[in-house]
Design a protein around this motif. Sequence first.
Motif, PDB file in Angstrom:
ATOM      1  N   CYS A  85       0.781  -1.065   0.078  1.00 32.00           N
ATOM      2  CA  CYS A  85      -0.007  -0.041   0.124  1.00 32.00           C
ATOM      3  C   CYS A  85       0.725   1.191   0.184  1.00 32.00           C
ATOM      4  N   LYS A  86       0.783   2.077  -1.283  1.00 29.96           N
ATOM      5  CA  LYS A  86       1.742   3.126  -1.133  1.00 29.96           C
ATOM      6  C   LYS A  86       0.974   4.409  -0.482  1.00 29.96           C
ATOM      7  N   LEU A  87       1.847   5.116   0.381  1.00 29.91           N
ATOM      8  CA  LEU A  87       1.100   6.180   1.398  1.00 29.91           C
ATOM      9  C   LEU A  87       2.173   7.313   1.337  1.00 29.91           C
ATOM     10  N   PRO A  88       1.607   8.460   1.404  1.00 31.19           N
ATOM     11  CA  PRO A  88       2.436   9.639   1.312  1.00 31.19           C
ATOM     12  C   PRO A  88       3.020   9.860   2.718  1.00 31.19           C
ATOM     13  N   SER A  89       4.379  10.492   2.788  1.00 33.37           N
ATOM     14  CA  SER A  89       5.037  10.616   4.144  1.00 33.37           C
ATOM     15  C   SER A  89       5.291  12.133   4.246  1.00 33.37           C
ATOM     16  N   ASN A  90       5.624  12.508   5.495  1.00 33.80           N
ATOM     17  CA  ASN A  90       5.906  13.729   5.920  1.00 33.80           C
ATOM     18  C   ASN A  90       7.003  14.352   5.196  1.00 33.80           C
ATOM     19  N   ALA A  91       7.151  14.524   3.927  1.00 29.95           N
ATOM     20  CA  ALA A  91       7.845  15.176   3.160  1.00 29.95           C
ATOM     21  C   ALA A  91       7.117  15.594   1.852  1.00 29.95           C
ATOM     22  N   SER A  92       7.620  16.711   1.072  1.00 31.61           N
ATOM     23  CA  SER A  92       6.980  17.316  -0.145  1.00 31.61           C
ATOM     24  C   SER A  92       7.914  16.769  -1.121  1.00 31.61           C
ATOM     25  N   LYS A  93       6.997  16.522  -2.281  1.00 33.21           N
ATOM     26  CA  LYS A  93       7.752  15.956  -3.490  1.00 33.21           C
ATOM     27  C   LYS A  93       8.445  17.251  -4.304  1.00 33.21           C
ATOM     28  N   GLU A  94       8.145  18.481  -3.903  1.00 31.18           N
ATOM     29  CA  GLU A  94       8.596  19.778  -4.469  1.00 31.18           C
ATOM     30  C   GLU A  94      10.253  19.905  -3.939  1.00 31.18           C
ATOM     31  N   TRP A  95      10.635  18.993  -3.076  1.00 29.16           N
ATOM     32  CA  TRP A  95      11.969  19.062  -2.700  1.00 29.16           C
ATOM     33  C   TRP A  95      12.867  17.885  -3.096  1.00 29.16           C
ATOM     34  N   SER A  96      12.116  17.209  -4.108  1.00 27.01           N
ATOM     35  CA  SER A  96      12.761  15.926  -4.448  1.00 27.01           C
ATOM     36  C   SER A  96      13.549  16.552  -5.952  1.00 27.01           C
ATOM     37  N   GLY A  97      14.853  15.685  -6.295  1.00 22.46           N
ATOM     38  CA  GLY A  97      15.377  15.995  -7.677  1.00 22.46           C
ATOM     39  C   GLY A  97      16.691  15.231  -7.392  1.00 22.46           C
ATOM     40  N   THR A  98      17.523  14.896  -8.373  1.00 20.77           N
ATOM     41  CA  THR A  98      18.794  14.395  -8.407  1.00 20.77           C
ATOM     42  C   THR A  98      19.648  15.505  -8.048  1.00 20.77           C
ATOM     43  N   HIS A  99      21.000  15.320  -7.955  1.00 22.04           N
ATOM     44  CA  HIS A  99      21.986  16.364  -7.409  1.00 22.04           C
ATOM     45  C   HIS A  99      22.353  17.303  -8.515  1.00 22.04           C
ATOM     46  N   THR A 100      22.034  17.192  -9.898  1.00 26.92           N
ATOM     47  CA  THR A 100      22.320  17.703 -10.736  1.00 26.92           C
ATOM     48  C   THR A 100      21.073  18.842 -10.913  1.00 26.92           C
ATOM     49  N   GLU A 101      20.050  18.265 -10.636  1.00 29.01           N
ATOM     50  CA  GLU A 101      18.410  19.024 -10.481  1.00 29.01           C
ATOM     51  C   GLU A 101      18.595  20.078  -9.536  1.00 29.01           C
ATOM     52  N   LEU A 102      18.805  19.589  -8.189  1.00 27.14           N
ATOM     53  CA  LEU A 102      19.203  20.512  -7.199  1.00 27.14           C
ATOM     54  C   LEU A 102      20.218  21.621  -7.109  1.00 27.14           C
ATOM     55  N   LYS A 103      21.195  21.094  -7.976  1.00 23.56           N
ATOM     56  CA  LYS A 103      22.103  22.253  -8.064  1.00 23.56           C
ATOM     57  C   LYS A 103      21.522  23.422  -9.096  1.00 23.56           C
ATOM     58  N   LYS A 104      20.940  22.967 -10.039  1.00 19.76           N
ATOM     59  CA  LYS A 104      20.414  23.897 -11.110  1.00 19.76           C
ATOM     60  C   LYS A 104      19.476  24.850 -10.072  1.00 19.76           C
ATOM     61  N   LYS A 105      18.383  24.233  -9.188  1.00 17.74           N
ATOM     62  CA  LYS A 105      17.454  24.719  -8.535  1.00 17.74           C
ATOM     63  C   LYS A 105      18.108  25.938  -7.734  1.00 17.74           C
ATOM     64  N   ARG A 106      19.310  25.577  -7.142  1.00 20.02           N
ATOM     65  CA  ARG A 106      19.778  26.482  -6.144  1.00 20.02           C
ATOM     66  C   ARG A 106      20.500  27.642  -6.991  1.00 20.02           C
TER      67      ARG A 106
END
Length: 510
Positions: free
Chosen positions: A144-165
């Motif tokens: 059973c797949k359930l959401p956790s106490n975390a937002s998917k907006e803060w997800s990404g690969t290290h390359t994607e997070l570097k670009k976001k920063r």
Amino acid sequence: MARYKDYNYDQMKMIPVSFERQILPGSFEYSLAYLIDNELDLSAFDQYYCNDENGRPAYDPRVLLKIIILAYSKGITSSRRIERLCRENIIFMALSADLQPDHSTLADFVSRSPEAVADLFSQIVLMCDQLGLIGKEMFAIDGCKLPSNASKEWSGTHTELKKKRQKIDRAVRRMLQRHCEQDSAEQSPGIQRHDEAEQIKKLRAVSRKIKRFLDTEPERTGVSGREVKSNITDNESAKIKTSHGVIQGYTGVAAVDSKNQVVIYAEAFWQGQEHGLLKPVIEGIRDTFNDSKSKSTLKKTKITADSGYHNREMLEYLEAEGVDAYIADTGFRSRDPRFKDHKEPRERNRRKDKERFTRSEFIIDRKKRTCRCPAGHALWLKAKRARIGHHLFMQFQAYEKDCNNCGLRKRCLRNEQQHTPRQINVALDITQEQKAGVIERMKRKIDSPEGRHIYSQRLGTVEPVFGHITDAVGIKRFSLRSKRKVDGQWKLMMMLHNILKIHRYGWEWA
């Protein structure tokens, strides 16, 4: 003229309340209190308290466990709401002996002791076994797949997070540049500049948060070894596809007995794909019953799981362990004669292949070994029996002169600029080694009348458990972070389900 009864707030009424008499025999809270006080060993919680010689006395784990499980049974997982119930609800006041623990005590009790919760879960399973609630004829496994106490907006690969920063830093520089230009022009700062100053402060905090994560956390790899998306808030959670869209969460896997739908094993995993989750569940079931009299449980019990758990490695593992398993593959339903009139769903995201001629639109005669395309041109026999992987095909290919001058070329080839002519593969058979392989053996086993009958019980065994927790009880997400804590909360949910089974079917007063 209307007349009303007089009332006066300046008065007092003393109501005597006996907490012991509030817990009525036959109620769920009575069964819960009796179970925790008389049947369970909670000594595993003692390791979290070091107040033997100094420090004030702690809340008894029995009291906290009663409060939390009763709150979970009503779909309440928030520690602040549970704290309020202990002050306002008479049943919670009675069950807690009016101790009124605060929200931080309740939250710490759940989050810091997942290993003790796992021990309690095993005790509850063995108690269900002693009460005769577990038949051990068939165990159904699903997730059973359930959401956790975390937002998917803060997800990404290290390359994607570097670009976001970098994007955030550029936005901050633009706003600061605009402020400098206003100062040079001696313009008075307005409300907009005040708002931008607050925004700059927030963006800089976000940029520092991303930088700290990139500096401290390594790149996250999946089962295949390739990099998968990390999450700054909870890096052990994962982006998971569900029927309701993509969530950031965990997959809670449960093994359920077919007799009374008792959950015999439960564990939360960070991955959405279920291919490799069967082995730890099987080993967990074996460990649960290892100390009981029925050590050979898995030798006698049938195991069922859907196509998400079907792969060669897992099937080989089950055969090596001697487990009588029935694992469906992706083509199981298409081979079932009961679904011969079932219409296939329309494929999604079909782009260039949407109007391309399919193999069914070619006129093929297997006996004569001939093939004719929709334009009426004959194709030549390229191979009588060509092997591709473990499959055998009869191959036909068009002549170049026919394809180059054909008016239907655009609808026939994958690309209009393609130089090679169209080729058609007609499936004939599979290789002998594949027929003798573990995948084909499982197909023959599950396609047999007995196999279909056994597998048909899977849906009605495991799915109602998830429906009970998410819809009837009302717990639709995890409230904790990290796999260790989420696993403890998932076991707590499944333990609640099993306690309700004991309350309804296990004891005479229920």
